[in-house]
Design a protein around this motif. Structure first.
Motif, PDB file in Angstrom:
ATOM      1  N   LYS A  35       0.823  -1.215   0.000  1.00  0.00           N
ATOM      2  CA  LYS A  35       0.000   0.000   0.000  1.00  0.00           C
ATOM      3  C   LYS A  35       0.855   1.262   0.000  1.00  0.00           C
ATOM      4  N   SER A  36       1.985   1.222   0.688  1.00  0.00           N
ATOM      5  CA  SER A  36       2.852   2.393   0.772  1.00  0.00           C
ATOM      6  C   SER A  36       3.782   2.533  -0.445  1.00  0.00           C
ATOM      7  N   GLY A  37       3.760   1.535  -1.341  1.00  0.00           N
ATOM      8  CA  GLY A  37       4.569   1.609  -2.552  1.00  0.00           C
ATOM      9  C   GLY A  37       5.988   1.092  -2.402  1.00  0.00           C
ATOM     10  N   ARG A  38       6.295   0.484  -1.277  1.00  0.00           N
ATOM     11  CA  ARG A  38       7.651  -0.038  -1.058  1.00  0.00           C
ATOM     12  C   ARG A  38       7.921  -1.308  -1.858  1.00  0.00           C
ATOM     13  N   ILE A  39       6.871  -2.095  -2.084  1.00  0.00           N
ATOM     14  CA  ILE A  39       7.003  -3.368  -2.786  1.00  0.00           C
ATOM     15  C   ILE A  39       6.165  -3.313  -4.066  1.00  0.00           C
ATOM     16  N   PRO A  40       6.783  -3.475  -5.244  1.00  0.00           N
ATOM     17  CA  PRO A  40       6.005  -3.507  -6.481  1.00  0.00           C
ATOM     18  C   PRO A  40       5.231  -4.823  -6.593  1.00  0.00           C
ATOM     19  N   PHE A  41       4.044  -4.758  -7.168  1.00  0.00           N
ATOM     20  CA  PHE A  41       3.209  -5.947  -7.298  1.00  0.00           C
ATOM     21  C   PHE A  41       2.422  -5.910  -8.592  1.00  0.00           C
ATOM     22  N   ILE A  42       1.862  -7.052  -8.943  1.00  0.00           N
ATOM     23  CA  ILE A  42       1.030  -7.172 -10.131  1.00  0.00           C
ATOM     24  C   ILE A  42      -0.318  -7.722  -9.671  1.00  0.00           C
ATOM     25  N   LYS A  43      -1.370  -6.983  -9.954  1.00  0.00           N
ATOM     26  CA  LYS A  43      -2.711  -7.383  -9.545  1.00  0.00           C
ATOM     27  C   LYS A  43      -3.379  -8.090 -10.723  1.00  0.00           C
ATOM     28  N   LEU A  44      -3.559  -9.399 -10.586  1.00  0.00           N
ATOM     29  CA  LEU A  44      -4.157 -10.189 -11.657  1.00  0.00           C
ATOM     30  C   LEU A  44      -5.671 -10.119 -11.625  1.00  0.00           C
ATOM     31  N   SER A  45      -6.231 -10.018 -10.431  1.00  0.00           N
ATOM     32  CA  SER A  45      -7.667  -9.841 -10.236  1.00  0.00           C
ATOM     33  C   SER A  45      -7.853  -9.190  -8.866  1.00  0.00           C
ATOM     34  N   ALA A  46      -9.089  -9.036  -8.448  1.00  0.00           N
ATOM     35  CA  ALA A  46      -9.352  -8.362  -7.178  1.00  0.00           C
ATOM     36  C   ALA A  46      -8.668  -9.043  -5.995  1.00  0.00           C
ATOM     37  N   ARG A  47      -8.543 -10.362  -6.037  1.00  0.00           N
ATOM     38  CA  ARG A  47      -7.970 -11.098  -4.912  1.00  0.00           C
ATOM     39  C   ARG A  47      -6.675 -11.819  -5.247  1.00  0.00           C
ATOM     40  N   CYS A  48      -6.189 -11.660  -6.451  1.00  0.00           N
ATOM     41  CA  CYS A  48      -4.993 -12.388  -6.891  1.00  0.00           C
ATOM     42  C   CYS A  48      -3.863 -11.401  -7.170  1.00  0.00           C
ATOM     43  N   ILE A  49      -2.922 -11.347  -6.234  1.00  0.00           N
ATOM     44  CA  ILE A  49      -1.777 -10.452  -6.346  1.00  0.00           C
ATOM     45  C   ILE A  49      -0.515 -11.293  -6.403  1.00  0.00           C
ATOM     46  N   ARG A  50       0.358 -10.960  -7.328  1.00  0.00           N
ATOM     47  CA  ARG A  50       1.625 -11.673  -7.472  1.00  0.00           C
ATOM     48  C   ARG A  50       2.774 -10.672  -7.494  1.00  0.00           C
TER      49      ARG A  50
END
Length: 64
Positions: A35-50
């Protein structure tokens, strides 16, 4: 997968649980980092984050 993500990275993504183990943090801390932007992520769907393991290693100062 985001449209701008190369197909070669699709098999390389790791789960939040795996990131927690790598960083030695709980799921709530990982959510805070995301949430704070420290870790980059990829949101595949509403509940699927990789996460891209190369980006996680870069964030923690390890070379892939």
């Amino acid at each position: 997968m985001k449209k701008d993500e190369p197909e070669s990275q699709q098999g390389n993504l790791i789960t939040g649980e795996q990131v927690c183990k790598l960083l030695g943090v709980c799921r709530r801390s990982l959510a805070y980092y995301r949430k704070s932007g420290r870790i980059p992520f990829i949101k595949l769907s509403a509940r699927c984050i990789r996460y891209d393991p190369n980006e996680i290693n870069r964030v923690i100062g390890r070379t892939p």
